[in-house]
Design a protein around this motif. Structure first.
Motif, PDB file in Angstrom:
ATOM      1  N   PHE A 186       0.817  -1.205   0.000  1.00  0.00           N
ATOM      2  CA  PHE A 186       0.000   0.000   0.000  1.00  0.00           C
ATOM      3  C   PHE A 186       0.851   1.255   0.000  1.00  0.00           C
ATOM      4  CE2 PHE A 186      -3.404  -2.707   2.000  1.00  0.00           C
ATOM      5  CZ  PHE A 186      -4.104  -2.791   0.815  1.00  0.00           C
ATOM      6  N   ALA A 187       2.054   1.127   0.457  1.00  0.00           N
ATOM      7  CA  ALA A 187       2.880   2.307   0.621  1.00  0.00           C
ATOM      8  C   ALA A 187       3.638   2.662  -0.654  1.00  0.00           C
ATOM      9  CB  ALA A 187       3.872   2.078   1.748  1.00  0.00           C
ATOM     10  N   ILE A 188       3.453   1.867  -1.677  1.00  0.00           N
ATOM     11  CA  ILE A 188       4.252   2.084  -2.875  1.00  0.00           C
ATOM     12  C   ILE A 188       3.611   3.080  -3.823  1.00  0.00           C
ATOM     13  CG2 ILE A 188       4.976   0.951  -5.003  1.00  0.00           C
ATOM     14  CD1 ILE A 188       5.429  -1.495  -3.284  1.00  0.00           C
ATOM     15  N   ALA A 189       4.404   3.980  -4.310  1.00  0.00           N
ATOM     16  CA  ALA A 189       3.909   4.903  -5.321  1.00  0.00           C
ATOM     17  C   ALA A 189       4.078   4.221  -6.673  1.00  0.00           C
ATOM     18  CB  ALA A 189       4.725   6.172  -5.281  1.00  0.00           C
ATOM     19  N   ALA A 190       2.989   3.830  -7.266  1.00  0.00           N
ATOM     20  CA  ALA A 190       3.088   3.046  -8.495  1.00  0.00           C
ATOM     21  C   ALA A 190       3.077   3.941  -9.725  1.00  0.00           C
ATOM     22  CB  ALA A 190       1.928   2.076  -8.561  1.00  0.00           C
ATOM     23  N   PHE A 191       3.607   3.398 -10.795  1.00  0.00           N
ATOM     24  CA  PHE A 191       3.653   4.145 -12.051  1.00  0.00           C
ATOM     25  C   PHE A 191       2.472   3.705 -12.912  1.00  0.00           C
ATOM     26  CE2 PHE A 191       5.333   6.551 -15.379  1.00  0.00           C
ATOM     27  CZ  PHE A 191       5.188   5.839 -16.550  1.00  0.00           C
ATOM     28  N   ALA A 192       1.781   4.662 -13.491  1.00  0.00           N
ATOM     29  CA  ALA A 192       0.587   4.330 -14.250  1.00  0.00           C
ATOM     30  C   ALA A 192       0.879   4.191 -15.725  1.00  0.00           C
ATOM     31  CB  ALA A 192      -0.432   5.428 -14.058  1.00  0.00           C
ATOM     32  N   ARG A 195       3.424  -6.388  -7.137  1.00  0.00           N
ATOM     33  CA  ARG A 195       2.793  -5.227  -7.760  1.00  0.00           C
ATOM     34  C   ARG A 195       2.868  -5.337  -9.291  1.00  0.00           C
ATOM     35  NH1 ARG A 195       6.289  -0.353  -7.545  1.00  0.00           N
ATOM     36  NH2 ARG A 195       7.118  -1.596  -9.227  1.00  0.00           N
ATOM     37  N   ILE A 246       0.352  -7.875 -10.519  1.00  0.00           N
ATOM     38  CA  ILE A 246      -1.022  -7.333 -10.471  1.00  0.00           C
ATOM     39  C   ILE A 246      -1.237  -6.376 -11.653  1.00  0.00           C
ATOM     40  CG2 ILE A 246      -2.634  -5.901  -9.149  1.00  0.00           C
ATOM     41  CD1 ILE A 246      -1.273  -6.968  -6.583  1.00  0.00           C
ATOM     42  N   ALA A 247      -0.240  -5.514 -11.881  1.00  0.00           N
ATOM     43  CA  ALA A 247      -0.371  -4.539 -12.972  1.00  0.00           C
ATOM     44  C   ALA A 247      -0.478  -5.249 -14.327  1.00  0.00           C
ATOM     45  CB  ALA A 247       0.819  -3.584 -12.947  1.00  0.00           C
ATOM     46  N   VAL A 268      -6.631  -1.343  -9.599  1.00  0.00           N
ATOM     47  CA  VAL A 268      -6.884  -2.514  -8.753  1.00  0.00           C
ATOM     48  C   VAL A 268      -6.779  -2.087  -7.290  1.00  0.00           C
ATOM     49  CG1 VAL A 268      -6.179  -4.867  -8.199  1.00  0.00           C
ATOM     50  CG2 VAL A 268      -5.840  -3.990 -10.506  1.00  0.00           C
ATOM     51  N   ILE A 269      -7.786  -2.477  -6.528  1.00  0.00           N
ATOM     52  CA  ILE A 269      -7.760  -2.146  -5.098  1.00  0.00           C
ATOM     53  C   ILE A 269      -7.716  -3.436  -4.279  1.00  0.00           C
ATOM     54  CG2 ILE A 269      -9.001   0.021  -5.440  1.00  0.00           C
ATOM     55  CD1 ILE A 269     -11.537  -1.377  -4.420  1.00  0.00           C
ATOM     56  N   ASP A 270      -7.498  -3.268  -2.963  1.00  0.00           N
ATOM     57  CA  ASP A 270      -7.502  -4.448  -2.097  1.00  0.00           C
ATOM     58  C   ASP A 270      -8.946  -4.831  -1.763  1.00  0.00           C
ATOM     59  OD1 ASP A 270      -5.772  -6.289  -0.387  1.00  0.00           O
ATOM     60  OD2 ASP A 270      -7.274  -5.561   1.038  1.00  0.00           O
TER      61      ASP A 270
END
Lengths: 261, 445
Positions: free
Chosen positions: A9-15, A224, A227-228, A239-241
């Motif tokens: 949850f703490a990860i800043a993901a790239f879109a 991650r 999932i992506a 995608v959410i938990d």
């Protein structure tokens, strides 16, 4: 929550770009507001009364008990009894709430309903309609059809964490954390002043962070990415938990689990 | 045929949160207020990494400080990880009990030795007196009988007195623990009430202030909204009026936000004061409780001491078993001899017993310090953690509310329909995190 889930949850993901879609079918519910419905308030009161009674029994049982093992056993019994009572009291209410949410979502053509806490902006607030349905006479009627396909996916992080190599890493980290905690507690007891105590604490936190970076972070990144990838293949917007999902959504947990194995 | 909602499995875990008030305060988003303007991302879904945004918020250092405090307290105490655990206390209590038992054994041995010594001396004196009077018969058995009776009686009295004192001490300690727990709860509840009252008062003031700001701007807002409702308005003017309306909203939100920040700081300081006061009062009252308990035990010990000194040693009443044929003069002489040795032994024994009582009093004091420290440490730390977590939750809520306002403005500007946080993977959504970060960082200025 496990270390993996926490870090995820703490990860800043790239879109990745180019998968935009219409998002008018996303609704949300304020669960805190639902908890003020009379039936929930009554169940809460009953639970509080039961807990007070259980607390007294627990205090009596613990009086004079010095053995840590016995204390833990009594504590576990207490937790089990409280959890059972919670299930008895709230289980039927939750089922009813689920049906009400599904019914409202269906009537508003929503493909997904999430927890209000994760909605920063936009979406349809269906809390009022659900409250109305739950407060009315009789049971809410379940929708006749399943929710439409949703561009919002979800994963059960807890289930993903049971994949053997992820679980082994988590267990290993928890053992390490417990050992470090014990050492830090001993040092804290020996510390002579606040400065020494602060140093012990900072060292403890830094050690854990290092270990997490070495052993957990790579797995979090892999998870991650998996999932992506699945989300892209299925044309999902995000995608959410599962813990934040209330209704609908597209479950991609098994695809992600397969990809990670 | 009715098919079951697909959501049941996914939603169950989430709804469990309802029951216990864990569904934290909402972030205050209301879709009905939103008017998305056309933009490059119109209709898309956006997302933000809330953790990253919280980290650049001006109040983050305060949040981190609270996190550190909670971590330190959790590490130091509470629950199964309590530093001074039940097992630690039990070990220390057992050590004190061992020291007490050893002191009692030493005292018993010393008293026994003295008793034998005095009995021997008295026996010799009686034999000498009878010998001088020409009556050798029975002098040895008289003295031996006296010594045997004294020994049995001394052992019985000492054991009974010690058992009584020990039982009494245990009862008092239990009572003291119960009283300390009640006291702790009462003080904690009082502090919580005071904190809630202060928080409510500040919240009321914030609401009043927000209302006054809204009232002050009502005319301007109405004028702007009226302009917007004019269908003939050209795009440029419409954008300008919308911008002015947003600026008005933002001005009010910032003013109320600043007030909330100040109130938050006030509450934090008040919390610290409350904690310090509760800990001080708890320590004082537990100290008084301990003093009273120790005083009661000392009184009982004094009584036991008198009992031991009065009864231990030679039979205090009834005189010596004088054999037949001894004249009244000799009888008187033997009784005087016995009384003298009894007195000497009593005086000597009382010193030994007093020494034992001092040792016992010191061990009792240490025992109570141990029990009191345990109760105060455990309850104090638990309460502190609860209060800090509440404080942290409130602060976090304020920060997230402010972040949400900033994100809302960005989303509206870009025409994004929905923005969520806490995504596990973004897929096709628009990441607004870095843009929001810039805006939030500007709040520092």
């Amino acid at each position: 929550m496990t270390a993996l889930a926490t870090v995820a949850f703490a990860i800043a993901a790239f879109a990745p770009a180019g998968l935009a879609a219409d998002v008018t079918d996303i609704g949300y519910v304020d669960q805190a507001a639902l908890s003020s419905i009379p039936s929930f308030l009554s169940a809460n009161r009953q639970l509080a009364a039961y807990k007070a009674q259980l607390d007294r029994q627990f205090a009596r049982q613990l009086r004079g008990v010095r053995d840590a093992g016995t204390q833990a056993r009594i504590g576990q019994q207490y937790q089990n009894r409280l959890a059972q009572r919670q299930r008895d009291l709230f289980g039927p209410l939750f089922q009813r709430a689920q049906v009400a949410i599904a019914s409202v979502a269906s009537s508003k053509n929503l493909s997904v309903v999430v927890d209000k806490r994760i909605v920063v902006f936009g979406g349809q607030d269906v809390t009022g309609s659900v409250e109305q349905l739950l407060s009315g006479p009789g049971d809410p009627i379940p929708p006749v059809s399943s929710p439409p396909p949703s561009s919002v996916g979800y994963v059960d992080q807890a289930q993903i964490d049971t994949i053997p190599r992820l679980k082994a890493a988590n267990d290993d980290f928890q053992k390490f954390q417990a050992a470090q905690q014990q050492q830090a507690q001993t040092k804290l007891r020996q510390a002579k002043n606040d400065a020494e105590r602060q140093a012990v604490l900072k060292n403890y936190q830094a050690t854990l962070a290092d270990r997490q970076k070495q052993t957990i972070q790579p797995l979090v990144d892999q998870t991650r990415d998996a999932i992506a990838d699945v989300a892209k293949k299925k044309g999902l917007l995000l995608v959410i938990d599962r813990s934040n999902l209330i209704y609908g959504g597209t479950d991609i947990t098994s695809d992600v689990t397969t990809a990670l194995k | 045929m009715t098919s079951p909602p697909r959501s049941n499995k996914g939603g169950a875990a989430s709804l469990w949160v309802l029951a216990f008030g864990l569904a934290a305060c909402s972030h205050g988003t209301t879709s009905s207020e939103v008017t998305a303007t056309p933009g490059p991302d119109n209709g898309k879904v956006g997302y933000v990494n809330m953790d990253a945004l919280v980290k650049v918020h001006p109040l983050y250092p305060q949040l981190a400080h609270l996190d550190d405090d909670v971590a330190a307290l959790e590490l130091r105490s509470v629950g199964p990880q309590i530093a001074r655990s039940g097992a630690d206390i039990a070990r220390q209590e057992a050590q004190l009990q061992r020291e007490l038992d050893e002191a009692a054994d030493r005292t018993k041995r010393a008293l026994g030795d003295k008793q034998q010594e005095y009995a021997k001396q008295e026996q010799a004196a009686i034999a000498a007196a009878l010998g001088a009077a020409g009556s050798q018969n029975g002098s040895g058995s008289i003295a031996a009988s006296v010594a045997a009776q004294a020994r049995v009686q001394a052992q019985r009295v000492t054991a009974a007195s010690q058992a009584n004192v020990d039982t009494y001490r245990r009862q008092l300690v239990d009572q003291e623990r119960t009283a300390a727990a009640t006291l702790d709860r009462a003080l904690g509840e009082r502090a919580a009430r005071e904190y809630r009252a202060r928080a409510d008062e500040l919240a009321r003031k914030e609401s009043d202030y927000a209302l006054s700001l809204a009232s002050a701007d009502a005319a301007e807002r109405l004028s702007l909204r009226t302009k917007l409702s004019n269908l003939a308005l050209d795009d440029a003017t419409r954008a300008e009026v919308t911008k002015a309306l947003a600026a008005l909203d933002r001005k009010e939100a910032d003013a109320v936000g600043a007030m909330r920040n100040r109130d938050q700081a006030t509450l934090a300081a008040f919390q610290v004061t409350l904690h310090a006061r509760v800990r001080r009062e708890l320590a004082q009252q537990i100290g008084s409780l301990q003093k009273r308990t120790v005083a009661k035990i000392n009184v009982r010990q004094q009584q036991a001491q008198s009992q031991i000194v009065g009864q231990v040693g030679l039979p205090p009443t009834g005189g010596v078993a004088v054999p037949p044929g001894v004249g009244p003069g000799m009888r008187q002489k033997l009784e005087t001899l016995h009384a003298r040795f009894q007195h000497d032994f009593d005086r000597d024994a009382s010193q030994t017993v007093a020494q034992f009582q001092r040792t016992r009093a010191e061990l009792t004091r240490r025992f109570h310090a141990l029990a009191g420290a345990d109760a105060a440490d455990r309850s104090g730390a638990e309460r502190q953690i609860d209060a800090l977590q509440k404080q942290r939750g409130d602060l976090y809520g304020e920060m997230v509310a402010q972040i949400n306002r900033e994100v809302k403005v960005i989303a509206q500007k870009r025409g994004i329909g929905v923005v969520v946080s806490n995504v596990v993977a973004p897929a096709g959504g628009v990441d607004l995190t870095s843009e929001a970060q810039k805006d939030i960082e500007s709040l520092h200025e």
